[in-house]
Structure formats: C-alpha cells, structure tokens
Design a protein around this motif. Sequence first.
Motif, PDB file in Angstrom:
ATOM      1  N   TYR A 117      12.494   6.852   6.969  1.00 41.80           N
ATOM      2  CA  TYR A 117      12.175   5.945   5.867  1.00 41.80           C
ATOM      3  C   TYR A 117      12.696   6.456   4.527  1.00 41.80           C
ATOM      4  CZ  TYR A 117       8.698   3.822   9.014  1.00 41.80           C
ATOM      5  OH  TYR A 117       8.064   3.203  10.060  1.00 41.80           O
ATOM      6  N   SER A 118      13.057   5.519   3.667  1.00 38.58           N
ATOM      7  CA  SER A 118      13.290   5.858   2.265  1.00 38.58           C
ATOM      8  C   SER A 118      11.916   6.050   1.618  1.00 38.58           C
ATOM      9  CB  SER A 118      14.050   4.725   1.563  1.00 38.58           C
ATOM     10  OG  SER A 118      13.220   3.569   1.485  1.00 38.58           O
ATOM     11  N   VAL A 119      11.871   6.543   0.403  1.00 36.55           N
ATOM     12  CA  VAL A 119      10.600   6.740  -0.305  1.00 36.55           C
ATOM     13  C   VAL A 119       9.867   5.407  -0.425  1.00 36.55           C
ATOM     14  CG1 VAL A 119       9.542   7.401  -2.497  1.00 36.55           C
ATOM     15  CG2 VAL A 119      11.426   8.761  -1.568  1.00 36.55           C
ATOM     16  N   GLU A 120      10.608   4.347  -0.733  1.00 34.91           N
ATOM     17  CA  GLU A 120      10.005   3.022  -0.898  1.00 34.91           C
ATOM     18  C   GLU A 120       9.476   2.499   0.437  1.00 34.91           C
ATOM     19  OE1 GLU A 120       8.974  -0.487  -3.196  1.00 34.91           O
ATOM     20  OE2 GLU A 120       9.318   1.626  -3.638  1.00 34.91           O
ATOM     21  N   GLN A 121      10.253   2.641   1.488  1.00 41.35           N
ATOM     22  CA  GLN A 121       9.831   2.164   2.801  1.00 41.35           C
ATOM     23  C   GLN A 121       8.577   2.888   3.289  1.00 41.35           C
ATOM     24  OE1 GLN A 121      13.417   2.846   5.009  1.00 41.35           O
ATOM     25  NE2 GLN A 121      14.339   0.886   4.439  1.00 41.35           N
ATOM     26  N   ALA A 122       8.468   4.162   2.954  1.00 36.25           N
ATOM     27  CA  ALA A 122       7.318   4.966   3.385  1.00 36.25           C
ATOM     28  C   ALA A 122       6.017   4.504   2.732  1.00 36.25           C
ATOM     29  CB  ALA A 122       7.563   6.440   3.085  1.00 36.25           C
ATOM     30  N   ARG A 123       6.117   3.710   1.670  1.00 34.18           N
ATOM     31  CA  ARG A 123       4.911   3.213   0.990  1.00 34.18           C
ATOM     32  C   ARG A 123       4.080   2.284   1.874  1.00 34.18           C
ATOM     33  NH1 ARG A 123       5.342   0.110  -3.749  1.00 34.18           N
ATOM     34  NH2 ARG A 123       3.137   0.606  -3.904  1.00 34.18           N
ATOM     35  N   ARG A 124       4.656   1.802   2.963  1.00 40.10           N
ATOM     36  CA  ARG A 124       3.919   0.948   3.895  1.00 40.10           C
ATOM     37  C   ARG A 124       2.711   1.685   4.478  1.00 40.10           C
ATOM     38  NH1 ARG A 124       4.984   0.574   9.173  1.00 40.10           N
ATOM     39  NH2 ARG A 124       5.493  -1.649   9.094  1.00 40.10           N
ATOM     40  N   HIS A 125       2.740   3.037   4.404  1.00 38.75           N
ATOM     41  CA  HIS A 125       1.641   3.835   4.938  1.00 38.75           C
ATOM     42  C   HIS A 125       0.552   4.132   3.900  1.00 38.75           C
ATOM     43  CE1 HIS A 125       3.511   4.313   8.799  1.00 38.75           C
ATOM     44  NE2 HIS A 125       4.641   4.689   8.220  1.00 38.75           N
ATOM     45  N   GLU A 126       0.641   3.471   2.745  1.00 42.24           N
ATOM     46  CA  GLU A 126      -0.420   3.615   1.737  1.00 42.24           C
ATOM     47  C   GLU A 126      -1.671   2.827   2.127  1.00 42.24           C
ATOM     48  OE1 GLU A 126       1.094   2.580  -2.120  1.00 42.24           O
ATOM     49  OE2 GLU A 126       2.698   4.091  -2.037  1.00 42.24           O
ATOM     50  N   VAL A 127      -1.540   1.960   3.121  1.00 44.86           N
ATOM     51  CA  VAL A 127      -2.681   1.181   3.624  1.00 44.86           C
ATOM     52  C   VAL A 127      -2.755   1.341   5.136  1.00 44.86           C
ATOM     53  CG1 VAL A 127      -2.549  -0.527   1.763  1.00 44.86           C
ATOM     54  CG2 VAL A 127      -1.276  -0.915   3.887  1.00 44.86           C
ATOM     55  N   ARG A 128      -3.888   0.980   5.724  1.00 42.93           N
ATOM     56  CA  ARG A 128      -4.013   1.016   7.178  1.00 42.93           C
ATOM     57  C   ARG A 128      -3.052   0.001   7.800  1.00 42.93           C
ATOM     58  NH1 ARG A 128      -9.544   1.690   5.915  1.00 42.93           N
ATOM     59  NH2 ARG A 128     -10.469   3.572   6.848  1.00 42.93           N
ATOM     60  N   PRO A 129      -2.464   0.332   8.939  1.00 44.32           N
ATOM     61  CA  PRO A 129      -1.623  -0.644   9.627  1.00 44.32           C
ATOM     62  C   PRO A 129      -2.485  -1.787  10.154  1.00 44.32           C
ATOM     63  CG  PRO A 129      -1.975   1.275  11.013  1.00 44.32           C
ATOM     64  CD  PRO A 129      -2.568   1.606   9.662  1.00 44.32           C
ATOM     65  N   GLY A 130      -1.862  -2.935  10.387  1.00 47.09           N
ATOM     66  CA  GLY A 130      -2.627  -4.105  10.795  1.00 47.09           C
ATOM     67  C   GLY A 130      -2.209  -4.694  12.130  1.00 47.09           C
ATOM     68  N   ILE A 131      -3.116  -5.487  12.698  1.00 42.79           N
ATOM     69  CA  ILE A 131      -2.788  -6.262  13.896  1.00 42.79           C
ATOM     70  C   ILE A 131      -1.757  -7.324  13.521  1.00 42.79           C
ATOM     71  CG2 ILE A 131      -3.681  -7.894  15.603  1.00 42.79           C
ATOM     72  CD1 ILE A 131      -6.290  -6.386  15.619  1.00 42.79           C
ATOM     73  N   THR A 132      -1.938  -7.893  12.345  1.00 41.94           N
ATOM     74  CA  THR A 132      -0.965  -8.830  11.792  1.00 41.94           C
ATOM     75  C   THR A 132      -0.691  -8.437  10.348  1.00 41.94           C
ATOM     76  OG1 THR A 132      -0.425 -11.171  11.464  1.00 41.94           O
ATOM     77  CG2 THR A 132      -2.699 -10.510  11.001  1.00 41.94           C
ATOM     78  N   GLY A 133       0.320  -9.044   9.769  1.00 47.90           N
ATOM     79  CA  GLY A 133       0.668  -8.678   8.393  1.00 47.90           C
ATOM     80  C   GLY A 133       1.547  -9.720   7.732  1.00 47.90           C
ATOM     81  N   TRP A 134       1.900  -9.460   6.489  1.00 49.60           N
ATOM     82  CA  TRP A 134       2.725 -10.384   5.701  1.00 49.60           C
ATOM     83  C   TRP A 134       4.101 -10.557   6.347  1.00 49.60           C
ATOM     84  CZ3 TRP A 134       1.864 -14.251   2.892  1.00 49.60           C
ATOM     85  CH2 TRP A 134       2.745 -14.706   1.917  1.00 49.60           C
ATOM     86  N   ALA A 135       4.646  -9.489   6.894  1.00 51.10           N
ATOM     87  CA  ALA A 135       5.952  -9.586   7.568  1.00 51.10           C
ATOM     88  C   ALA A 135       5.838 -10.420   8.845  1.00 51.10           C
ATOM     89  CB  ALA A 135       6.485  -8.193   7.889  1.00 51.10           C
ATOM     90  N   GLN A 136       4.699 -10.336   9.529  1.00 50.46           N
ATOM     91  CA  GLN A 136       4.525 -11.067  10.787  1.00 50.46           C
ATOM     92  C   GLN A 136       4.449 -12.573  10.559  1.00 50.46           C
ATOM     93  OE1 GLN A 136       3.286  -7.838  10.435  1.00 50.46           O
ATOM     94  NE2 GLN A 136       5.002  -7.537  11.809  1.00 50.46           N
ATOM     95  N   VAL A 137       3.876 -12.993   9.455  1.00 50.64           N
ATOM     96  CA  VAL A 137       3.775 -14.436   9.196  1.00 50.64           C
ATOM     97  C   VAL A 137       4.985 -14.957   8.428  1.00 50.64           C
ATOM     98  CG1 VAL A 137       1.256 -14.442   9.289  1.00 50.64           C
ATOM     99  CG2 VAL A 137       2.387 -14.142   7.074  1.00 50.64           C
TER     100      VAL A 137
END
Length: 197
Positions: A117-137
């Motif tokens: 990951y780039s530094v920006e991409q790694a920010r996805r781990h600032e929150v808990r992962p989800g069953i669904t998400g904004w990218a999924q919808v």
Amino acid sequence: MKRLFDLVIASFALLLLFPVLLLVAWLVHRRLGGPVLFRQVRPGLHGKPFEMVKFRTMRDAVDTEGNALPDAERLTPFGRFLRSTSLDELPELWNVIKGDMSLVGPRPLLMEYLPLYSVEQARRHEVRPGITGWAQVNGRNAVSWPEKFALDIWYVDNRSLLLDIRILLLTIKKVFVREGISAEGQATASRFTGDEK
C-alpha cells in the motif's frame, strides 16, 4: 455509537438468519464437503491480524504439484450462487460481534497486500473492516484498485451512522441486483500487485 449499532444489528441478524445459516452450512457440506467454513487471517483495525470466517465457495482442487488451481477452476456454480447472493458472507456477523469487523467499512483484503500500500491506501486500516462498504455499493469487484481505494478512503474521512445505514440499505439492493460480483475477465477479483498506486 457505531460499535453499539454493530453489536445490536449483528446479534439480531445472527438470530434472525440462524435457520438460513444452518441451511447454507448443510448445502456447503453436501456440495463441497468439509470444512464448511473458510477461515483466513486478514488485516483488521490498524492492520492487526484477525481470523475472518466465511462459507466455503471453492473446491480444494490442486494441480499435479499440489498447488491450488486458479479460482475460476475451483469456483463451482453453487459457489458462484453463494457469492452473488452474499450468503457466503453471513458467518462474518460473528466477526462483527467479536469486534474484529464492523457491519460497514473497507473490506478486509489479504495480509500480503499490507507492504504494497501507499501511505494513502493504508489509511483504509484507520477503521474496522466491514462486511460491506462504500466501495462495495459503488462497483464492488468491478471497479479498479485505485477506484476501490479512493472509495475506501472517502468512507474513512466521511463515516457516520447515517452513512452506514445508507450503505446497508444500498447493500440489500445490490444483493438483489447482483452487480459487480467479479472483475472483468476474473472469477473473483484481480490480484493487487502494488503497481496501482
């Protein structure tokens, strides 16, 4: 507030869908054999590893050297049905109750992606992962890796309880429409190589 919301909804959903879980477990065992559950270590909040559980959707088929065959060759019609309806994701409700995951958040990817990951991409781990998400919808596996990461980061920066409710409602719609289940030319999703930064 988000954690309480996750706990209440996941617990209620697990009780409500328990007969469905039993039926799917029986069908998986009958069609694919054991084990019924697919377990894999994934990165969670701040990249901390946890064991994610899903229903199996693939056969344990290997080549002459003992290597797993490509997804397209291991994914059965029954497995495709489970994925297209998201029934394979139902055991992740237990991950939500345990606190490893949230109902809504960036989907947990593979541990091997962490150093890519780039530094920006790694920010996805600032929150808990989800069953669904904004990218999924907004495209699920049909969007490119840069688009997917941009959607994940947008969620991290704009998350709220109202947004989570909106995503859950959109997820229900997506399940019925069955859009973006796989990337173009792929049985599931293309592999992230770190070049898509």
